[in-house]
Write an enzyme that holds these catalytic residues in place. Structure first.
Site, PDB file in Angstrom:
ATOM      1  CB  SER A 275       0.136   4.237  -1.013  1.00 59.59           C
ATOM      2  OG  SER A 275      -0.339   5.562  -1.179  1.00 59.59           O
ATOM      3  CG  HIS A 333      -1.037   1.683   2.557  1.00 59.78           C
ATOM      4  ND1 HIS A 333      -1.239   2.766   3.396  1.00 59.78           N
ATOM      5  CD2 HIS A 333      -1.188   2.168   1.305  1.00 59.78           C
ATOM      6  CE1 HIS A 333      -1.499   3.845   2.676  1.00 59.78           C
ATOM      7  NE2 HIS A 333      -1.487   3.501   1.397  1.00 59.78           N
TER       8      HIS A 333
END
Length: 389
Positions: A275, A333
């Protein structure tokens, strides 16, 4: 009477063995310990006269109470100096290796073009179509079907963009790692090397391997779909070699940011998934082309600009980091997104445009006798790969 005697004998045995039972159950959670104490206390309902001393002894036992929950285990504060140095070194080696790979790719393309022209002239000058027609007729039915299948695969591969081809390789690695998670004999190895945790003894290598690791199929499909969608745009902007350097560096840098946040908050739990690297790719494209129109696969009628999408994702991850959400690694993230924005705005000028001395050094090492590079060698490398100038 037989039942009462058996119960009495069992009660005495349990009483005499209770210290051992407590020592063995000291590692259990408080709920299990309270439930065990409740069961022992309920057996004091026996009213037999011959067991008065036993009842008194059992009555005195709860005064001390069941053993309390064990003290919380103190987790040693992890040191992040080694992961930080590993992050800086790995990112530098990634961009250095990408510059050398671009040089070798351009050199191979030039040589392949020359060989192709010579081969075409040789075939056209010495053979005619009758030769290839006879050669095809000599093949068996299986060989013909195999050649047709290879030709179809080659046509499909050539129809893909360079970014999609690069993303296909990354997707294949992630799929292979996902299959390894399904092998019971490899679970211990996968947890050790393919999950990142600052409190683990192995800190550095999982920073790379966890970027290709998914345990959930849905998680992998979501990440790879975003990568496939934005791969063509990012490779057209940066080039294949530079894109690989950014992707690998983003995976390590996002994990380093996750390490720092976990150490600061004291919440040590393993993380895995690409991610952070995918967020860097998405953020780089959205920063470079903020007016591009994006949509949701299940809601094609809803469209929004890339800049607004990036702002919304950053806001959600920021809220998740502040509120302590555990569904995703929001720190990773944010680390990947910030790195993608920084690289498009400043990193390309500071890192990629200064690769020429390294390429010249590599060319000198590759050349016979270590002589200087040929004229025009630097600009030839600088203009290739579809990257920015």
């Amino acid at each position: 009477m037989a039942c009462r005697g058996f119960i009495t004998k069992w009660g005495k045995t349990e009483f005499y063995r209770s210290p051992i039972t407590f020592s063995r159950c000291s590692r259990l959670n408080p709920y299990q310990q309270q439930r065990s104490g409740f069961r022992r206390e309920a057996k004091r309902t026996d009213t037999k006269k011959g067991n008065v001393n036993q009842q008194q002894t059992k009555t005195s036992t709860p005064e001390a109470g069941p053993p309390g929950p064990p003290p919380p285990r103190k987790v040693k504060q992890p040191r992040l100096f080694r992961p930080l140095m590993f992050t800086v070194g790995f990112a530098g080696c990634s961009f250095g290796g990408a510059a050398i790979l671009q040089y070798e790719t351009l050199k191979a393309r030039v040589q392949t073009a020359k060989d192709g022209e010579e081969l075409e002239k040789l075939v056209m000058g010495s053979q005619d179509m009758a030769y290839w027609h006879d050669w095809w007729n000599q093949l068996s039915s299986f060989q013909r079907q195999l050649l047709l299948l290879v030709s179809m695969v080659d046509d499909f591969w050539r129809s893909l963009t360079e970014g999609q081809r690069t993303a296909t390789g990354i997707m294949a690695i992630n799929a292979a790692v996902l299959c390894c998670w399904r092998i019971p004999a490899m679970q211990r190895t996968m947890i050790k090397y393919f999950t990142s945790n600052p409190a683990s003894k192995t800190q550095c290598l999982p920073m790379i391997l966890s970027s290709f690791s998914h345990y959930s199929i849905i998680h992998m499909v979501a990440n790879m779909y975003v990568l496939w969608t934005f791969s063509s745009g990012i490779v057209s902007l940066l080039g294949k070699e530079q894109f690989l350097a950014v992707y690998l560096s983003a995976g390590v840098i996002s994990t380093m940011v996750s390490y720092a946040c976990k150490t600061a908050t004291g919440r040590f739990y393993p993380s895995l998934g690409a991610s952070g690297a995918v967020m860097a790719v998405l953020a780089a494209v959205c920063t470079k082309v903020p007016e591009a129109k994006l949509g949701i696969i299940f809601l094609p009628m809803v469209t929004f600009t890339a800049g607004n999408a990036l702002k919304a994702l950053v806001a959600i991850d920021t809220a998740g980091l502040i509120l302590g959400w555990r569904l995703f690694d929001h720190a990773a993230h944010l680390g990947g997104a910030l790195f993608g924005v920084w690289y498009v705005a400043y990193g390309h000028k500071l890192i990629w445009r200064r690769r020429e001395p390294l390429v010249k050094l590599w060319h000198e090492l590759r050349s016979k006798g270590g002589k200087g590079s040929r004229p025009g060698g630097g600009p030839e490398v600088r203009g290739g790969g579809g990257g920015q100038k």
